[in-house]
Design a protein around this motif. Structure first.
Motif, PDB file in Angstrom:
ATOM      1  N   CYS A  25      33.999  48.685  34.598  1.00 16.31           N
ATOM      2  CA  CYS A  25      35.056  49.519  34.019  1.00 16.31           C
ATOM      3  C   CYS A  25      34.495  50.823  33.479  1.00 16.31           C
ATOM      4  O   CYS A  25      35.163  51.532  32.743  1.00 16.31           O
ATOM      5  CB  CYS A  25      35.784  48.759  32.923  1.00 16.31           C
ATOM      6  N   CYS A  34      34.436  42.145  31.570  1.00 14.19           N
ATOM      7  CA  CYS A  34      33.912  42.211  30.200  1.00 14.19           C
ATOM      8  C   CYS A  34      35.014  41.937  29.183  1.00 14.19           C
ATOM      9  O   CYS A  34      34.770  41.976  27.987  1.00 14.19           O
ATOM     10  CB  CYS A  34      33.282  43.572  29.939  1.00 14.19           C
ATOM     11  N   GLY A  75      33.734  46.651  27.680  1.00 13.66           N
ATOM     12  CA  GLY A  75      33.047  47.766  28.329  1.00 13.66           C
ATOM     13  C   GLY A  75      31.867  47.285  29.141  1.00 13.66           C
ATOM     14  O   GLY A  75      30.974  46.614  28.607  1.00 13.66           O
ATOM     15  N   CYS A  76      31.879  47.580  30.435  1.00 12.54           N
ATOM     16  CA  CYS A  76      30.763  47.178  31.290  1.00 12.54           C
ATOM     17  C   CYS A  76      30.676  48.164  32.455  1.00 12.54           C
ATOM     18  O   CYS A  76      31.371  49.170  32.468  1.00 12.54           O
ATOM     19  CB  CYS A  76      30.961  45.746  31.802  1.00 12.54           C
ATOM     20  N   CYS A  87      39.565  45.006  31.481  1.00  9.08           N
ATOM     21  CA  CYS A  87      38.554  44.665  32.481  1.00  9.08           C
ATOM     22  C   CYS A  87      38.327  43.152  32.508  1.00  9.08           C
ATOM     23  O   CYS A  87      38.079  42.538  31.471  1.00  9.08           O
ATOM     24  CB  CYS A  87      37.261  45.393  32.150  1.00  9.08           C
TER      25      CYS A  87
HETATM   26 ZN   LIG Z   1      34.324  45.934  31.962  1.00  5.50          ZN
END
Ligand SMILES: [Zn+2]
Lengths: 349, 728
Positions: free
Chosen positions: A284, A276, A280-281, A273
């Protein structure tokens, strides 16, 4: 001027001195170019003072003539220099005057009318540019396509469940609005007949699907490489470079086994992604990865349908959705924006 | 496909410490993408939603996914087994089966369970089914669904009492339907059948659409006491076509059309019959009927180790044969021999996707893990010498030029409505190509011009408050059928790869201009654009593409057409013709003009719209990359202005041609500019004045006034003779 005989050298010297002081005085007070010019004519002009004085020189003996001549030249240089300086002084003064005014720099500038390229064009230009630098040649194909090129030759016979993966528009029996750019692969292989083949094709594709993330018409870019001993490693290397160049040098890819009828093995390709960087955000959905393209090794059946012996050549193919990339890159959540052609939207790119 | 994590773990040994999330990741990376993993509090379970690709019917069940997991995690798979308790008389006393449609039904088996009591299933069963997306019905139907979810084999239960009997015996027939036959299916719909439909019939009537849905009349209800339970293998393609024809997709048809395992038919039947007996208090009759004349044998496939290396890019030496074999075994793929370099594998019948060497290579790579395959960026030397001559730089240039002239690029759908398109259609053009299954009438015809779409964009933007809208689009139009493209013709591809395209497709570049030009500033007034503004933008574009050589082009001609296109104002339109150097034929590049006031009104626009449409394919042929530079004269230029009085009918183009082709002045002309056109009270009626400015020079000397006068004089005389032009 015969009576000039009476003039003595000392008189000449005096005259030269007078000339100097007079010019100096006048020039100091001059406030216009005309006044300076008048001094120049009076002192240095054809009929001016210096000329008059120089005319007298002939009557003096050689030695005195030499000395007086030197003095006269000095006086002329002196005045010339003063005049030049006066001109300069006056010009500077004039310029100074113009510096006193001030404009309102905060008023908006007069802008030329400028157009904008469509964001989908900008996105595909970027992708195609990278592919061209990787040695892929651009090719095109028809949008209304025979079932044969769109499905049959791509290893999707008529009652194959894979047809369900793409809801298709028909214009006639066995004639479709192409659901993918892959038929261009078949056409190219059939017409070239020679390896290596390294092509990219970009264009409109059609699927019966319409919502916030699906448009019945969208754009795909596809790459195909066929040569002797092309392996999955080559596919991986190409896609790694591709994603680095199109998105960011930091981007990594992840390949998941998947299924496309025209490639075996097939893979979904995820990219770390870019928002991020894999942590993880929301973009995504917390996974750190974004699905970005589909790829695989050309299926032997596709080679057979395209006139190649799968024992002698191998190759890979991959496809990417331009809208999807543009939506990710520009943070656009509704695919319909691309086809409304709202100037306020287009002007942002 | 929805899966219960608890249920899965009954069939696979899960290493301790692995969470449902870990399992989900394993499946995803193994090619079974888990889209969702949700906690179900009532069941104290996790429900996984897995996206199964159409090549993997074996994964449409809990044991299928469990087997996958065992192979991915390299643990143990616990295959389920079936035991059955038979009571009561033989099935032959109450039922017999004949299969007439042998190709469509490879195997048909059934059992009969007597003395059942139909009621609601236990809460456990109901909750589990609901959680997995299936509506609980009763304890009989629910069992068939449980087995479907567990093993992937669709089953169907008939109420035996409702079936037509001949001497107490039901004669089941698997056959094609007869024309005119009908069935009311479980969803309450009456369906007309055709001979392409495969049905299960009793002595007289169809009682089920085979593999898709049962009949209403034989539905299991609370009155049911005896059940005939069916388990079969149907030909995927037959079921698929039927399901499509009837617009039906059921859990059963979904699996049959992808391919079930013909060798699982009996074990699933026994397991279901046993469970029904247990849960409904019934008795399974002795014996089962099983019509399976040609058993399907597992395929044996040769896989060359070297080939795995060639496809994957892994080194042959790095391939661990023993490991591949043991992991294949977890998937049910046995090694049965070896010939030369090749291993021989036996592929179970539940894996219809594995039929070729490449399919097993894919399977090996999948188990090894695609992340273990090295990445390599190699360029064949030959490839780097690619010739990019064929790339479409002219498209970029055209785009750049229009953007620089203030145009925004639009992208519209390639289909639209009859109402809009007909406004632009001339009588002699081909019929529109029609989409048979459009998303709506307004998206049903393939466009023959880009202008209707662009005009709609103008309307849209004016409604949003725009002052001026200047748009262009590049895209294909569809001009009827290609006579060489009725069917695919590979022979034709040798010359050009799209020679046998079904339609005549042409790439177009079109633009529209409406309202004010430019950007408002604090001290300038905006003016509305007109024909000449648009023409100027177009001329700039043609100059960028080196199609016209600048302002004194003698190659591009704007000509008022004898028959103006229907969509343009008959008095304000021009055809654009180009005569390439060294060519005798002139090529029609496109048209430019004011949109016909009727169309303008139809779109609800109150000011004139100006538009152009160019044939992009011609543009490609005519555009040039590298033009030779023209020498600059070292000698001064002389300018001569000339105001000429002309008849009103004489066009600027005529005057320009006359001057440019004048023998006397031609060698000296460097530029010709029209700087004034006047009609009005100062001159005679029916006349106009055109003022031109000529820039003259010689390349090898300074022109003298006498030389210029000597060239101008005969030119003026010629203008007078040929155009009745008078110098004012
Ligand atoms: Zn992300």
């Amino acid at each position: 001027m015969r009576d000039d005989d009476l003039i003595k050298p000392s008189r000449v010297k005096k005259d030269l001195d007078k000339l100097r002081t007079e010019a100096e005085c006048l020039l100091k007070e001059a406030v216009s170019r005309d006044e300076v010019e008048a001094v120049r004519i009076q002192s240095l002009g054809k009929k001016g003072n210096i000329s008059q004085i120089l005319k007298l020189m002939g009557q003096f003996p050689a030695e005195e003539r030499k000395e007086l001549g030197k003095l006269a030249n000095e006086a002329r240089d002196f005045v010339e220099d003063l005049i030049a300086k006066s001109f300069e002084r006056l010009e500077k003064k004039a310029r100074q005057k113009t510096l006193s005014g001030q404009i309102d720099v905060t008023l908006p500038g007069r802008k030329p009318q400028q157009g904008h390229k469509h964001p989908l064009t900008l996105t595909s230009e970027k992708i195609l540019n990278v592919l061209q630098n990787l040695g892929f040649d651009l090719v095109q194909g028809p949008e209304i396509e025979h079932d044969f090129y769109n499905f049959e030759a791509l290893n999707v016979p008529s009652d194959h469940p894979a047809r369900e993966m793409q809801d298709t528009f028909y214009v006639d029996k066995d004639v479709v609005l192409r659901t993918q750019t892959s038929p261009v692969q078949i056409r190219t292989m059939l017409s070239l007949k020679e390896i290596p083949i390294r092509i990219a094709s970009m264009g409109r594709v059609y699927r019966r699907d319409q919502d916030v993330t699906h448009s019945p018409i969208f754009h795909q870019i596809e790459g195909l490489f066929v040569d002797k001993s092309v392996t999955f490693s080559d596919l991986k290397g190409t896609l790694t470079t591709f994603v680095e160049k199109v998105f960011s040098e930091k981007a990594r890819i992840r390949m998941r086994p998947s299924y496309f009828p025209f490639t075996e093995p097939s893979a979904e390709v995820d990219m770390s992604c870019f928002q991020c960087d894999g942590a993880g955000c929301r973009l995504c959905k917390g996974t750190g990865f974004i699905e970005i393209l589909g790829a695989g090794m050309v299926d032997p059946e596709v080679f057979k349908a395209s006139g190649f012996d799968p024992e002698k050549v191998s190759g890979f193919a991959f496809g990417i959705g331009v809208e999807r990339v543009a939506m990710l890159k520009y943070g656009i959540s509704d695919i319909r924006h691309f086809y409304e052609n709202d100037l306020r939207f287009l002007a942002q790119f | 496909m929805l899966l219960s994590f608890k249920w899965l773990s009954e069939f696979v040994e899960l290493p301790s410490g692995l969470s449902a999330k870990d399992i989900a990741d394993q499946l995803t990376m193994g090619g079974l993408e888990v889209e969702n993993c949700e906690e179900n509090l009532q069941l104290e379970d996790k429900i996984l939603e897995v996206k199964i690709t159409p090549n993997r019917p074996d994964a449409l069940s809990h044991i299928g996914i469990a087997r996958e997991l065992a192979a991915l995690l390299q643990t143990r798979f616990y295959a389920p087994h079936s035991t059955i308790k038979e009571l009561g008389g033989p099935i032959n006393d109450v039922a017999q089966v004949s299969v007439h449609a042998k190709n469509a039904c490879l195997r048909y088996a059934c059992r009969v369970i007597d003395g059942v009591q139909v009621k609601e299933s236990s809460e456990d069963v109901r909750l589990r089914l609901s959680a997995l997306g299936i509506r609980p019905i009763n304890n009989i139907v629910d069992v068939t669904n449980l087995i479907l979810l567990e093993r992937g084999q669709p089953l169907h239960a008939f109420d035996l009492m409702t079936l037509q009997k001949d001497r107490h015996r039901v004669a089941i027939n698997v056959r094609q339907a007869q024309a005119g036959e009908k069935i009311i299916t479980l969803d309450g719909k009456e369906r007309k059948l055709t001979p392409e439909d495969l049905v299960i019939a009793d002595g007289e009537f169809p009682i089920a659409l085979a593999g898709i849905i049962g009949g209403k009349d034989s539905e299991v209800t609370e009155q049911t006491t005896s059940v005939l339970l069916e388990s079969a293998y149907f030909d995927p393609s037959t079921i698929r076509k039927m399901a499509r024809r009837h617009g039906l997709s059921t859990e059963a048809s979904y699996r049959f059309e992808r391919g079930t395992d013909p060798n699982m038919v009996m074990s699933a039947l026994d397991r279901a019959a046993d469970l029904i007996a247990q849960l409904s208090g019934g008795r399974v009759r002795r014996e089962a009927i099983d019509i399976y004349p040609k058993p399907v044998a597992p395929l044996e496939i040769y896989v060359r180790k070297q080939r795995i290396a060639e496809v994957s890019g892994l080194l042959e030496a790095d391939l661990d044969e023993a490991k591949i074999r043991s992991r294949f075994l977890l998937l049910g793929i046995e090694t049965v021999g070896r010939r030369g370099d090749a291993l021989i594998f036996r592929v179970p019948t539940f894996r219809p996707d594995l039929t070729r060497e490449i399919d097993l290579i894919e399977e090996a790579m999948r188990l090894i893990g695609l992340d273990k395959i090295p990445s390599r960026l190699s360029f064949s030397r030959r490839m780097l010498a690619v010739d990019h001559a064929g790339s479409d730089k002219y498209v970029d240039k055209a785009r750049q030029s229009l953007v620089a002239s203030g145009f925004f690029e639009a992208i519209n759908f390639s289909f639209g409505s009859k109402h809009d398109f007909n406004l632009f259609k001339s009588k002699d053009s081909a019929d529109f190509i029609q989409v048979n299954n459009p998303l709506g009438e307004e998206l049903s015809l393939m466009r023959q011009s880009l202008l209707p779409g662009l005009l709609k964009n103008v309307v849209f933007n004016m409604r949003k408050g725009a002052q001026g809208v200047h748009l262009f689009e590049i895209g294909n139009v569809f001009l009827g059928q290609n006579p060489h493209g009725k069917v695919p013709n590979i022979e034709l591809l040798q010359g050009k790869a799209d020679q046998d395209a079904w339609a005549i497709e042409q790439s177009r570049l079109s633009g529209v201009s409406y309202g004010t030009l430019g950007v408002q500033s604090f001290d300038t007034k905006l003016k509305a654009g007109d024909f000449y503004d648009l023409k100027g933008a177009l001329e700039a574009l043609l100059a960028q593409l080196k199609i016209s050589s600048g302002c004194i082009s003698d190659q591009v001609h704007f000509i008022h057409p004898k028959e103006p296109p229907v969509f343009l104002h008959p008095g304000v339109c021009a055809e654009i013709w180009v005569k390439p150097k060294k060519s005798k034929v002139e090529i029609l590049l496109g048209v430019i003009g004011e949109i016909h006031p009727d169309i303008q009104a139809a779109f609800g626009l109150d000011k004139p719209v100006y538009a152009f449409e160019l044939n992009m394919d011609q543009l490609a042929l005519l555009s040039k990359e590298d033009e030779q530079a023209k020498p600059l004269s070292k000698f001064p230029e002389i300018t001569r202005d000339l105001a000429l009085l002309l008849d009103e009918e004489i066009t600027a183009g005529q005057l320009q041609m006359e001057i440019l082709n004048d023998k006397a002045i031609k060698p000296f002309i460097n530029d010709l500019r029209i700087f004034d056109v006047y009609k009005g009270p100062k001159i005679e009626k029916g006349k106009k004045s055109i003022a031109v400015s000529l820039t003259l020079r010689a390349l090898d000397r300074t022109l003298t006034d006498d030389e210029v006068a000597g060239a101008m004089q005969p030119m003026i005389e010629n203008l007078q003779k040929n155009l009745k032009a008078l110098v004012r």
